[in-house]
Scaffold this motif. Structure first.
Motif, PDB file in Angstrom:
ATOM      1  N   GLY A  96       0.826  -1.198   0.000  1.00  0.00           N
ATOM      2  CA  GLY A  96       0.000   0.000   0.000  1.00  0.00           C
ATOM      3  C   GLY A  96       0.854   1.238   0.000  1.00  0.00           C
ATOM      4  N   PRO A  97       0.251   2.407   0.081  1.00  0.00           N
ATOM      5  CA  PRO A  97       1.007   3.651  -0.006  1.00  0.00           C
ATOM      6  C   PRO A  97       1.849   3.954   1.225  1.00  0.00           C
ATOM      7  CG  PRO A  97      -1.358   4.086   0.097  1.00  0.00           C
ATOM      8  CD  PRO A  97      -1.201   2.619   0.087  1.00  0.00           C
ATOM      9  N   ASP A  98       1.479   3.381   2.381  1.00  0.00           N
ATOM     10  CA  ASP A  98       2.161   3.715   3.635  1.00  0.00           C
ATOM     11  C   ASP A  98       2.710   2.464   4.326  1.00  0.00           C
ATOM     12  OD1 ASP A  98       1.727   6.532   3.606  1.00  0.00           O
ATOM     13  OD2 ASP A  98      -0.366   6.190   4.124  1.00  0.00           O
ATOM     14  N   PRO A  99       3.611   2.648   5.280  1.00  0.00           N
ATOM     15  CA  PRO A  99       4.182   1.505   6.000  1.00  0.00           C
ATOM     16  C   PRO A  99       3.133   0.715   6.771  1.00  0.00           C
ATOM     17  CG  PRO A  99       5.533   3.462   6.333  1.00  0.00           C
ATOM     18  CD  PRO A  99       4.263   3.924   5.664  1.00  0.00           C
ATOM     19  N   PHE A 100       3.479  -0.512   7.104  1.00  0.00           N
ATOM     20  CA  PHE A 100       2.617  -1.412   7.862  1.00  0.00           C
ATOM     21  C   PHE A 100       2.682  -1.033   9.342  1.00  0.00           C
ATOM     22  CE2 PHE A 100       0.896  -5.215   9.668  1.00  0.00           C
ATOM     23  CZ  PHE A 100       0.182  -5.839   8.653  1.00  0.00           C
ATOM     24  N   PRO A 101       1.547  -0.727   9.973  1.00  0.00           N
ATOM     25  CA  PRO A 101       1.574  -0.339  11.388  1.00  0.00           C
ATOM     26  C   PRO A 101       1.938  -1.518  12.289  1.00  0.00           C
ATOM     27  CG  PRO A 101      -0.687  -0.451  10.582  1.00  0.00           C
ATOM     28  CD  PRO A 101       0.199  -0.639   9.394  1.00  0.00           C
ATOM     29  N   GLU A 102       2.796  -1.246  13.232  1.00  0.00           N
ATOM     30  CA  GLU A 102       3.316  -2.300  14.110  1.00  0.00           C
ATOM     31  C   GLU A 102       2.219  -3.025  14.872  1.00  0.00           C
ATOM     32  OE1 GLU A 102       6.392  -2.650  17.917  1.00  0.00           O
ATOM     33  OE2 GLU A 102       6.392  -0.856  16.648  1.00  0.00           O
ATOM     34  N   ILE A 103       1.146  -2.311  15.205  1.00  0.00           N
ATOM     35  CA  ILE A 103       0.082  -2.894  16.013  1.00  0.00           C
ATOM     36  C   ILE A 103      -0.559  -4.114  15.344  1.00  0.00           C
ATOM     37  CG2 ILE A 103      -1.709  -1.358  15.088  1.00  0.00           C
ATOM     38  CD1 ILE A 103      -2.988  -1.306  17.810  1.00  0.00           C
ATOM     39  N   TYR A 104      -0.503  -4.173  14.001  1.00  0.00           N
ATOM     40  CA  TYR A 104      -1.101  -5.300  13.279  1.00  0.00           C
ATOM     41  C   TYR A 104      -0.047  -6.280  12.772  1.00  0.00           C
ATOM     42  CZ  TYR A 104      -5.424  -2.656  13.483  1.00  0.00           C
ATOM     43  OH  TYR A 104      -6.528  -1.976  13.934  1.00  0.00           O
ATOM     44  N   GLY A 105       1.116  -6.251  13.390  1.00  0.00           N
ATOM     45  CA  GLY A 105       2.205  -7.122  12.957  1.00  0.00           C
ATOM     46  C   GLY A 105       1.929  -8.601  13.134  1.00  0.00           C
ATOM     47  N   PHE A 106       0.878  -8.963  13.881  1.00  0.00           N
ATOM     48  CA  PHE A 106       0.532 -10.372  14.079  1.00  0.00           C
ATOM     49  C   PHE A 106      -0.184 -10.973  12.873  1.00  0.00           C
ATOM     50  CE2 PHE A 106      -3.084  -7.909  15.522  1.00  0.00           C
ATOM     51  CZ  PHE A 106      -4.164  -8.582  14.984  1.00  0.00           C
ATOM     52  N   LEU A 107      -0.666 -10.140  11.955  1.00  0.00           N
ATOM     53  CA  LEU A 107      -1.423 -10.652  10.809  1.00  0.00           C
ATOM     54  C   LEU A 107      -0.524 -11.456   9.873  1.00  0.00           C
ATOM     55  CD1 LEU A 107      -3.630  -7.564   9.880  1.00  0.00           C
ATOM     56  CD2 LEU A 107      -4.437  -9.733  10.818  1.00  0.00           C
ATOM     57  N   TYR A 108      -1.107 -12.453   9.252  1.00  0.00           N
ATOM     58  CA  TYR A 108      -0.365 -13.299   8.321  1.00  0.00           C
ATOM     59  C   TYR A 108       0.186 -12.464   7.170  1.00  0.00           C
ATOM     60  CZ  TYR A 108       0.608 -16.886   4.835  1.00  0.00           C
ATOM     61  OH  TYR A 108       1.229 -17.678   3.893  1.00  0.00           O
ATOM     62  N   GLY A 109       1.461 -12.628   6.870  1.00  0.00           N
ATOM     63  CA  GLY A 109       2.087 -11.946   5.748  1.00  0.00           C
ATOM     64  C   GLY A 109       2.532 -10.533   6.033  1.00  0.00           C
ATOM     65  N   ALA A 110       2.457 -10.093   7.295  1.00  0.00           N
ATOM     66  CA  ALA A 110       2.849  -8.721   7.621  1.00  0.00           C
ATOM     67  C   ALA A 110       4.294  -8.438   7.203  1.00  0.00           C
ATOM     68  CB  ALA A 110       2.677  -8.463   9.115  1.00  0.00           C
ATOM     69  N   ASP A 111       5.144  -9.444   7.302  1.00  0.00           N
ATOM     70  CA  ASP A 111       6.565  -9.257   6.968  1.00  0.00           C
ATOM     71  C   ASP A 111       6.813  -9.169   5.465  1.00  0.00           C
ATOM     72  OD1 ASP A 111       5.769 -11.929   6.712  1.00  0.00           O
ATOM     73  OD2 ASP A 111       7.775 -12.696   7.107  1.00  0.00           O
ATOM     74  N   ARG A 112       5.779  -9.446   4.674  1.00  0.00           N
ATOM     75  CA  ARG A 112       5.939  -9.391   3.207  1.00  0.00           C
ATOM     76  C   ARG A 112       5.205  -8.204   2.582  1.00  0.00           C
ATOM     77  NH1 ARG A 112       3.911 -14.884   1.257  1.00  0.00           N
ATOM     78  NH2 ARG A 112       3.115 -15.163   3.378  1.00  0.00           N
ATOM     79  N   TYR A 113       4.613  -7.393   3.416  1.00  0.00           N
ATOM     80  CA  TYR A 113       3.903  -6.199   2.945  1.00  0.00           C
ATOM     81  C   TYR A 113       4.913  -5.195   2.376  1.00  0.00           C
ATOM     82  CZ  TYR A 113       0.876  -2.044   3.359  1.00  0.00           C
ATOM     83  OH  TYR A 113       0.145  -0.898   3.134  1.00  0.00           O
ATOM     84  N   VAL A 114       4.597  -4.642   1.201  1.00  0.00           N
ATOM     85  CA  VAL A 114       5.519  -3.727   0.519  1.00  0.00           C
ATOM     86  C   VAL A 114       4.951  -2.307   0.528  1.00  0.00           C
ATOM     87  CG1 VAL A 114       6.729  -3.213  -1.634  1.00  0.00           C
ATOM     88  CG2 VAL A 114       6.270  -5.598  -0.993  1.00  0.00           C
ATOM     89  N   PRO A 115       5.549  -1.405   1.324  1.00  0.00           N
ATOM     90  CA  PRO A 115       5.101  -0.005   1.251  1.00  0.00           C
ATOM     91  C   PRO A 115       5.423   0.574  -0.121  1.00  0.00           C
ATOM     92  CG  PRO A 115       6.424  -0.408   3.221  1.00  0.00           C
ATOM     93  CD  PRO A 115       6.586  -1.600   2.332  1.00  0.00           C
ATOM     94  N   ASP A 116       4.552   1.425  -0.636  1.00  0.00           N
ATOM     95  CA  ASP A 116       4.750   2.057  -1.946  1.00  0.00           C
ATOM     96  C   ASP A 116       4.997   1.009  -3.030  1.00  0.00           C
ATOM     97  OD1 ASP A 116       4.908   4.042  -3.813  1.00  0.00           O
ATOM     98  OD2 ASP A 116       7.006   4.519  -3.422  1.00  0.00           O
ATOM     99  N   ILE A 117       4.005   0.150  -3.198  1.00  0.00           N
ATOM    100  CA  ILE A 117       4.097  -0.938  -4.177  1.00  0.00           C
ATOM    101  C   ILE A 117       3.867  -0.451  -5.599  1.00  0.00           C
ATOM    102  CG2 ILE A 117       1.650  -1.598  -4.133  1.00  0.00           C
ATOM    103  CD1 ILE A 117       2.550  -4.538  -4.076  1.00  0.00           C
ATOM    104  N   ALA A 118       3.490   0.816  -5.746  1.00  0.00           N
ATOM    105  CA  ALA A 118       3.100   1.366  -7.045  1.00  0.00           C
ATOM    106  C   ALA A 118       4.129   1.233  -8.159  1.00  0.00           C
ATOM    107  CB  ALA A 118       2.714   2.839  -6.882  1.00  0.00           C
ATOM    108  N   PRO A 119       5.440   1.363  -7.900  1.00  0.00           N
ATOM    109  CA  PRO A 119       6.399   1.281  -9.017  1.00  0.00           C
ATOM    110  C   PRO A 119       6.305   0.017  -9.858  1.00  0.00           C
ATOM    111  CG  PRO A 119       7.469   2.178  -7.087  1.00  0.00           C
ATOM    112  CD  PRO A 119       6.095   1.738  -6.646  1.00  0.00           C
TER     113      PRO A 119
END
Length: 338
Positions: free
Chosen positions: A60-83
């Protein structure tokens, strides 16, 4: 001129299932300042896609909030995926979740080739309905509830990871099942996810009991500044310096505006947060004043009970503008049909 009637919910769901079944790779996109609904829905799609043998990327456009770091795949979330968007090709599909406007999505959403379908799933009544197919259900408590229904119609099994993600989406956007958007279907979805092994106690601890000391200090600053407006509203604010002084993260403000609604006689709450070039405002309502109508006055949007906007003003001017608006709320009240 297009005189075709709009597609029914069943037709939209069937169309989305067809598009995603035919795609080899899914790119799942959340909205700016991601919350539990967009992240939980995205995490569930990640788990579902992988269980079906799809290649899945999400961000997504912004970083992954730490509070939801327990969700599956949080470590693979890409901030600014648009390029990566201009390089998408046939066989790819983009899934945009809980995002009412292109502005709230990644900046490259319009650069996606016409050969690549963009699936728009959202529960905001003011959704722009962009994309190849847009399923918008304003009666749903959350986009997570819509994803639950989609997966049920698809006949897919809910993995423990997907079930936890969808429950997170639903519980956070329904205010722990207290907002007026909560329906019998919301509880039906939650019940089925519980049957899949979701632990409400575990997730409540993950979501609400993971604050940092720095975050609590930040919230304390906002709470001590609360001031009444117009008899039924309350406002507060945070400055850039507050984040620096407390060493806290912007994600620590999630849910903070709801605290103002616990005040006696307050039915409308506003939290203004200073950013580098604008002020971000969050509105909440539990009465006849529409948070969405208030946000619309400043070019924003959302739900009658929860909405937001950005004001391109210095903080002091933004506070005054919001306070002036809330002094006379007759034009912000919901009508019987809303």
């Amino acid at each position: 001129m297009n005189d075709k009637p709009p597609l029914s919910e069943g037709e939209l769901i069937t169309g989305i299932i067809r598009i995603l079944s035919e795609a080899d790779r899914w790119i799942v996109v959340t909205h700016c300042k991601p919350d539990g609904d967009t992240l939980g829905s995205g995490s569930a799609f990640l788990a579902l896609g992988e269980s079906m043998g799809k290649k899945v990327a999400w961000g997504g456009p912004d970083p992954f909030p730490e509070i939801y770091g327990f969700l599956y795949g949080a470590d693979r979330y890409v901030p600014d995926i648009a390029p990566d968007f201009p390089a998408l090709k046939k066989g790819d599909a983009v899934i945009v979740l809980d995002t009412s406007t292109r502005e709230r999505s990644v900046h490259g959403i319009d650069s996606v080739s016409e050969t690549v379908p963009v699936v728009n799933i959202d529960h905001h009544h003011d959704n722009e309905r962009f994309g190849s197919i847009a399923w918008v259900d304003a009666s749903a408590s959350s986009t997570g509830e819509m994803c639950w229904l989609l997966f049920k119609k698809w006949g897919t099994a809910f993995s423990p990871e997907a079930a936890e993600a969808l429950y997170t989406a639903i519980v956070t956007d329904s205010g722990n099942f207290t907002f007026s958007c909560t329906t019998s279907r919301t509880h039906e979805a939650a019940g089925e996810l519980l049957d899949c092994g979701v632990s409400p106690e575990k997730l409540d601890c993950m979501i609400r009991c993971s604050r940092s000391t720095e975050g609590l200090h930040l919230r304390g600053r906002a709470l001590e500044r609360i001031f009444p407006v117009g008899g039924t509203a309350a406002c507060t604010w945070l400055t850039l310096q507050d984040f620096i002084d407390t060493g806290s993260d912007p994600s620590e403000t999630e849910g903070l505006v709801n605290e103002l609604l616990t005040l006696r006689s307050v039915s409308f709450a506003a939290l203004l947060v200073e950013e580098e070039d604008k002020v971000r405002a969050s509105f909440r309502s539990r009465g006849g004043i529409s948070a969405a109508k208030a946000a619309h006055r400043f070019g924003g949007g959302g739900h009658p009970q929860a909405a937001g906007c950005s004001l391109p003003l210095p903080l002091e001017e933004a506070l005054q503008s919001v306070a002036d608006l809330l002094e006379d709320t007759d034009g912000l009240r919901t009508s019987p049909s809303e």
